[in-house]
Design a protein around this motif. Sequence first.
Motif, PDB file in Angstrom:
ATOM      1  N   ILE A  40       0.694  -1.116   0.025  1.00 52.13           N
ATOM      2  CA  ILE A  40      -0.046   0.132   0.036  1.00 52.13           C
ATOM      3  C   ILE A  40       0.784   1.352  -0.100  1.00 52.13           C
ATOM      4  CG2 ILE A  40      -1.814  -1.037   1.052  1.00 52.13           C
ATOM      5  CD1 ILE A  40      -1.183   0.547   3.790  1.00 52.13           C
ATOM      6  N   PHE A  41       2.003   1.214   0.147  1.00 53.66           N
ATOM      7  CA  PHE A  41       3.112   2.378   0.337  1.00 53.66           C
ATOM      8  C   PHE A  41       2.967   3.239  -0.958  1.00 53.66           C
ATOM      9  CE2 PHE A  41       6.839   4.618  -0.053  1.00 53.66           C
ATOM     10  CZ  PHE A  41       7.151   5.227   1.110  1.00 53.66           C
ATOM     11  N   PRO A  43       4.137   7.335  -1.434  1.00 49.42           N
ATOM     12  CA  PRO A  43       4.449   8.676  -1.158  1.00 49.42           C
ATOM     13  C   PRO A  43       3.435   9.738  -1.039  1.00 49.42           C
ATOM     14  CG  PRO A  43       6.133   7.476  -2.270  1.00 49.42           C
ATOM     15  CD  PRO A  43       5.042   6.723  -2.468  1.00 49.42           C
ATOM     16  N   SER A  44       2.690   9.787  -1.933  1.00 46.84           N
ATOM     17  CA  SER A  44       1.884  10.957  -2.072  1.00 46.84           C
ATOM     18  C   SER A  44       0.588  11.071  -1.086  1.00 46.84           C
ATOM     19  CB  SER A  44       1.095  11.052  -3.391  1.00 46.84           C
ATOM     20  OG  SER A  44       0.492  10.003  -3.584  1.00 46.84           O
ATOM     21  N   LEU A  45       0.448   9.729  -0.189  1.00 46.35           N
ATOM     22  CA  LEU A  45      -0.670   9.960   0.620  1.00 46.35           C
ATOM     23  C   LEU A  45      -0.365  10.496   1.867  1.00 46.35           C
ATOM     24  CD1 LEU A  45      -1.694   5.947   0.292  1.00 46.35           C
ATOM     25  CD2 LEU A  45      -2.892   7.922  -0.825  1.00 46.35           C
ATOM     26  N   VAL A  46      -1.297  11.058   2.370  1.00 43.82           N
ATOM     27  CA  VAL A  46      -1.342  11.617   3.797  1.00 43.82           C
ATOM     28  C   VAL A  46      -0.725  10.879   4.638  1.00 43.82           C
ATOM     29  CG1 VAL A  46      -2.693  12.602   5.622  1.00 43.82           C
ATOM     30  CG2 VAL A  46      -3.430  13.044   3.108  1.00 43.82           C
ATOM     31  N   LYS A  47      -1.018   9.356   4.993  1.00 40.30           N
ATOM     32  CA  LYS A  47      -0.366   8.568   5.967  1.00 40.30           C
ATOM     33  C   LYS A  47       0.939   8.174   5.663  1.00 40.30           C
ATOM     34  CE  LYS A  47      -4.198   7.233   8.360  1.00 40.30           C
ATOM     35  NZ  LYS A  47      -4.161   7.476   9.819  1.00 40.30           N
ATOM     36  N   ALA A  83      15.262  -4.688   4.369  1.00 39.97           N
ATOM     37  CA  ALA A  83      14.824  -3.466   4.832  1.00 39.97           C
ATOM     38  C   ALA A  83      15.755  -2.312   3.980  1.00 39.97           C
ATOM     39  CB  ALA A  83      15.170  -3.136   6.448  1.00 39.97           C
ATOM     40  N   ILE A  84      16.800  -2.201   3.899  1.00 39.46           N
ATOM     41  CA  ILE A  84      17.552  -1.455   3.062  1.00 39.46           C
ATOM     42  C   ILE A  84      17.076  -1.234   1.777  1.00 39.46           C
ATOM     43  CG2 ILE A  84      19.801  -0.850   2.003  1.00 39.46           C
ATOM     44  CD1 ILE A  84      20.951  -2.244   4.469  1.00 39.46           C
ATOM     45  N   LEU A  85      16.568  -2.584   1.020  1.00 37.51           N
ATOM     46  CA  LEU A  85      16.104  -2.257  -0.509  1.00 37.51           C
ATOM     47  C   LEU A  85      14.899  -1.503  -0.363  1.00 37.51           C
ATOM     48  CD1 LEU A  85      16.862  -6.001  -1.700  1.00 37.51           C
ATOM     49  CD2 LEU A  85      18.018  -3.665  -2.308  1.00 37.51           C
ATOM     50  N   THR A  86      13.837  -1.216   0.723  1.00 38.56           N
ATOM     51  CA  THR A  86      12.772  -0.926   0.919  1.00 38.56           C
ATOM     52  C   THR A  86      12.891   0.515   1.512  1.00 38.56           C
ATOM     53  OG1 THR A  86      12.206  -1.806   2.992  1.00 38.56           O
ATOM     54  CG2 THR A  86      11.325  -3.066   0.994  1.00 38.56           C
ATOM     55  N   HIS A  87      14.019   0.682   1.655  1.00 35.91           N
ATOM     56  CA  HIS A  87      14.441   2.255   2.108  1.00 35.91           C
ATOM     57  C   HIS A  87      13.855   2.313   3.517  1.00 35.91           C
ATOM     58  CE1 HIS A  87      16.000   3.227  -1.743  1.00 35.91           C
ATOM     59  NE2 HIS A  87      14.817   2.950  -2.192  1.00 35.91           N
TER      60      HIS A  87
END
Length: 130
Positions: A40-41, A43-47, A83-87
């Motif tokens: 669901i990630f 970046p433009s979402l409020v959450k 985790a690094i790959l997903t920043h």
Amino acid sequence: EQSFILARRLLFCSYCELDGGQVDIARDRMVQCISILITIFEPSLVKHESTIELMDDAWMELMLSMEEIPQHRAIARHVAKLAILTHSCRWTDPMQRPGYMARCPLKSIPHTATEKHPQWCTTLEQNWES
């Protein structure tokens, strides 16, 4: 919105299960939480910030739960790499943990020049993964 709520509840349940000693079940829930958050990630979402914080916490707990068992430390490094790959967790290297100690990307800067290091340092650097 509902996916985010589910991910948050899964992480909460995993904390409870870790406290109850049900580590394998807790890990499954953390993986489910991370999977939902990656799906669901946006970046433009409020959450956006809440999603990042939740994902950071889930990766951190998963990695730490793996690292507690000596036989699972290689898996812990793999989890850190994912985790690094997903920043997530603001890690830049799998050995840079836990993220709660330093939230900024750290760079290794030697205190003394490499050529001035004793021979045992070179041996250690060549064999650190053994």
